[in-house]
Design an enzyme around this catalytic site. Structure first.
Site, mmCIF file in Angstrom:
data_model
loop_
_atom_site.group_PDB
_atom_site.id
_atom_site.type_symbol
_atom_site.label_atom_id
_atom_site.label_comp_id
_atom_site.label_asym_id
_atom_site.label_seq_id
_atom_site.Cartn_x
_atom_site.Cartn_y
_atom_site.Cartn_z
ATOM 1 N N ARG A 220 -6.733 37.361 74.723
ATOM 2 C CA ARG A 220 -8.119 37.481 75.196
ATOM 3 C C ARG A 220 -8.263 36.698 76.495
ATOM 4 O O ARG A 220 -8.962 37.091 77.418
ATOM 5 C CB ARG A 220 -9.117 36.984 74.143
ATOM 6 C CG ARG A 220 -10.522 36.978 74.690
ATOM 7 C CD ARG A 220 -11.673 36.771 73.681
ATOM 8 N NE ARG A 220 -11.339 36.163 72.424
ATOM 9 C CZ ARG A 220 -11.172 34.845 72.233
ATOM 10 N NH1 ARG A 220 -11.314 33.999 73.233
ATOM 11 N NH2 ARG A 220 -10.854 34.383 71.048
ATOM 12 N N TYR B 132 -27.352 54.139 87.686
ATOM 13 C CA TYR B 132 -26.583 54.659 86.555
ATOM 14 C C TYR B 132 -27.377 54.403 85.262
ATOM 15 O O TYR B 132 -27.847 53.277 85.036
ATOM 16 C CB TYR B 132 -25.216 53.969 86.503
ATOM 17 C CG TYR B 132 -24.393 54.365 85.313
ATOM 18 C CD1 TYR B 132 -23.864 55.654 85.211
ATOM 19 C CD2 TYR B 132 -24.154 53.487 84.271
ATOM 20 C CE1 TYR B 132 -23.125 56.039 84.105
ATOM 21 C CE2 TYR B 132 -23.414 53.854 83.164
ATOM 22 C CZ TYR B 132 -22.897 55.133 83.085
ATOM 23 O OH TYR B 132 -22.166 55.506 81.988
ATOM 24 N N ASP C 68 -22.279 47.835 92.874
ATOM 25 C CA ASP C 68 -21.521 48.739 92.009
ATOM 26 C C ASP C 68 -20.805 49.719 92.942
ATOM 27 O O ASP C 68 -21.425 50.615 93.511
ATOM 28 C CB ASP C 68 -22.494 49.456 91.060
ATOM 29 C CG ASP C 68 -21.795 50.424 90.102
ATOM 30 O OD1 ASP C 68 -20.675 50.872 90.420
ATOM 31 O OD2 ASP C 68 -22.381 50.742 89.051
ATOM 32 N N LYS D 87 -13.488 55.451 86.382
ATOM 33 C CA LYS D 87 -13.689 56.580 87.286
ATOM 34 C C LYS D 87 -12.518 56.675 88.280
ATOM 35 O O LYS D 87 -11.405 56.929 87.875
ATOM 36 C CB LYS D 87 -15.051 56.443 87.959
ATOM 37 C CG LYS D 87 -16.189 56.043 86.999
ATOM 38 C CD LYS D 87 -16.515 57.084 85.945
ATOM 39 C CE LYS D 87 -17.398 56.573 84.816
ATOM 40 N NZ LYS D 87 -18.623 55.923 85.180
HETATM 41 C C1 LIG Z 1 -19.640 55.066 84.576
HETATM 42 C C2 LIG Z 1 -20.433 54.130 85.415
HETATM 43 C C3 LIG Z 1 -20.765 52.849 84.952
HETATM 44 C C4 LIG Z 1 -20.410 52.367 83.568
HETATM 45 O O1 LIG Z 1 -19.043 52.216 83.395
HETATM 46 P P1 LIG Z 1 -18.260 52.467 81.988
HETATM 47 O O2 LIG Z 1 -16.849 52.297 82.366
HETATM 48 O O3 LIG Z 1 -18.622 53.854 81.543
HETATM 49 O O4 LIG Z 1 -18.765 51.448 81.036
HETATM 50 C C5 LIG Z 1 -21.468 52.021 85.814
HETATM 51 N N1 LIG Z 1 -21.824 52.428 87.056
HETATM 52 C C6 LIG Z 1 -21.530 53.660 87.523
HETATM 53 C C7 LIG Z 1 -21.953 54.047 88.891
HETATM 54 C C8 LIG Z 1 -20.826 54.548 86.717
HETATM 55 O O5 LIG Z 1 -20.544 55.774 87.175
#
Ligand SMILES: *Cc1c(COP(=O)(O)O)cnc(C)c1O
Length: 378
Positions: free
Chosen positions: A46, A98, A170, A195
């Protein structure tokens, strides 16, 4: 070192024991100690794991940051950052956000006394009128999801300079290949690694990258205390995916530009959202802070919800699915899928209508993607 070289090499060194070129999957929870407290820097997975550590170094190098931390999901990364705040603190967030972030902010953290303001971050007067001595964090998404609004990161950084307010970006949609927020003055970069970074629709993961040592220490403490860490196998898959990030992004951007060109003025469409159009309201900002315009675009059909679903069901190459950034092209109906947790009146105000389709343009041959769009749109 340039970006492509870092994508291939950063964080990854031949294994000292065997010479293995690729970082092994250290599928272990614990590590042998020579004597109590005498270890090789690894105590418990962890806290530290060598495969995860290689990935954390890779991602921080790509973002030109000093400290990288990986988490079990993008949401776990955001959750960890929010945990650095205290009751009474205020956050100014983009309003076109998001859905999962909106849900975390309003339904999890508001009850702990953290106040979230949602505003269009391109409207500087509105942002500046919300800043007060309780403001601790500006939460930026750019380009935004799904409306592709581009927020001027240096302008926001300038606005809060010297006021003890962190600017966090983000960077999921842009990736460090297109945009490096720390270089633009931001304090924190967050990724849904799920992503583009992992890039093959086979991993769920998140990351934070920062430069400040004290902030990094606080985040490491929370990462270890809350424990939402990714496993070594997922870390390995992501390390492997990242090696082609620059190549994939080039193709994602090329294909999206070709599709944007085809969709522009299409008779079946009311509107197309893509920052690469010179008519896009933030096109100049995108041109200034991004290397290209990304692989995401949204289109609003002239027809109603039923017609929109019909078009989506007709796709043969684009698959109807949540998520984005993988090698395969996906389409998403934000109202029903990714943005269902945003209240309807809020969605309407932002332009997230029943006729909106978001496309994640993959790295297939552009001709096949065009044929697919042509046959589905009719
Ligand atoms: C998918 C996404 C998230 C969340 O991420 P996860 O890996 O699904 O928890 C946050 N911000 C954006 C812009 C996203 O596309």
């Amino acid at each position: 070192m340039k970006f492509g070289t870092k994508a291939v090499h950063a964080g990854v060194k031949p294994d000292p024991a065997t010479g293995a070129i690729m970082t092994p999957v250290f599928q272990t929870s614990t590590y042998a100690q020579a004597s109590p407290g005498k270890h090789k820097g690894f105590e418990y997975s962890r806290t530290q794991n060598p495969t995860r550590m290689a990935l954390e170094q890779s991602i921080s190098a790509l973002e030109n940051g000093k400290h990288g931390l990986c988490f079990a999901s993008g949401m776990a990364a955001i959750d960890t950052l929010v945990k650095t705040l205290n009751p009474g603190d205020e956050v100014i967030s983009t309003d076109d956000l998001y859905g999962g972030s909106y849900r975390l902010f309003t339904r999890v953290y508001e009850k702990y006394g953290i106040k979230f303001h949602f505003v269009n971050l391109t409207e500087k007067e509105k942002v500046s009128s919300l800043i007060n001595d309780k403001t601790r964090l500006i939460w930026v998404e750019t380009p935004t999801n799904p409306m592709m609004t581009v927020v001027d990161i240096p302008a926001l950084v300038e606005m809060v300079k010297g006021r003890g307010i962190l600017v966090a970006v983000d960077n999921t949609f842009a990736t460090p290949y297109l945009q490096q927020p720390l270089d633009l003055g931001a304090d924190v970069v967050m990724h849904s690694v799920t992503k583009y970074l992992a890039g093959h629709s086979d991993v769920v993961m998140g990351a934070l990258v920062v430069n400040d040592d004290a902030l990094a220490e606080q985040l490491y403490f929370l990462q270890n205390s809350s424990g939402a860490v990714p496993g070594p196998q997922d870390s390995f898959l992501t390390l492997r995916g990242i090696k082609t990030l620059h190549l994939r992004m080039q193709r994602h951007c090329e294909n999206a530009a070709i599709i944007a060109d085809f969709l522009s003025g299409h008779a079946a469409l009311e509107k197309v959202y893509w920052p690469g159009y010179t008519s896009h309201p933030n096109h100049d900002v995108a041109q200034k802070q991004m290397k290209a315009f990304g692989g995401m675009l949204s289109m609003q059909l002239k027809g109603d919800k039923k017609e929109t679903f019909r078009v989506m069901e007709k796709f043969k190459v684009f698959t109807i699915a949540e998520s984005l950034g993988g090698v395969e092209s996906l389409c998403n109906h934000p109202v029903t899928m990714t943005h269902a947790s945003i209240p309807p009146h809020e969605r309407e105000r932002l332009g997230i209508t029943d006729s909106l389709i978001r496309l994640s343009v993959g790295i297939e041959d552009a001709d096949d993607l065009l044929d697919d769009l042509q046959q589905a749109l009719g």
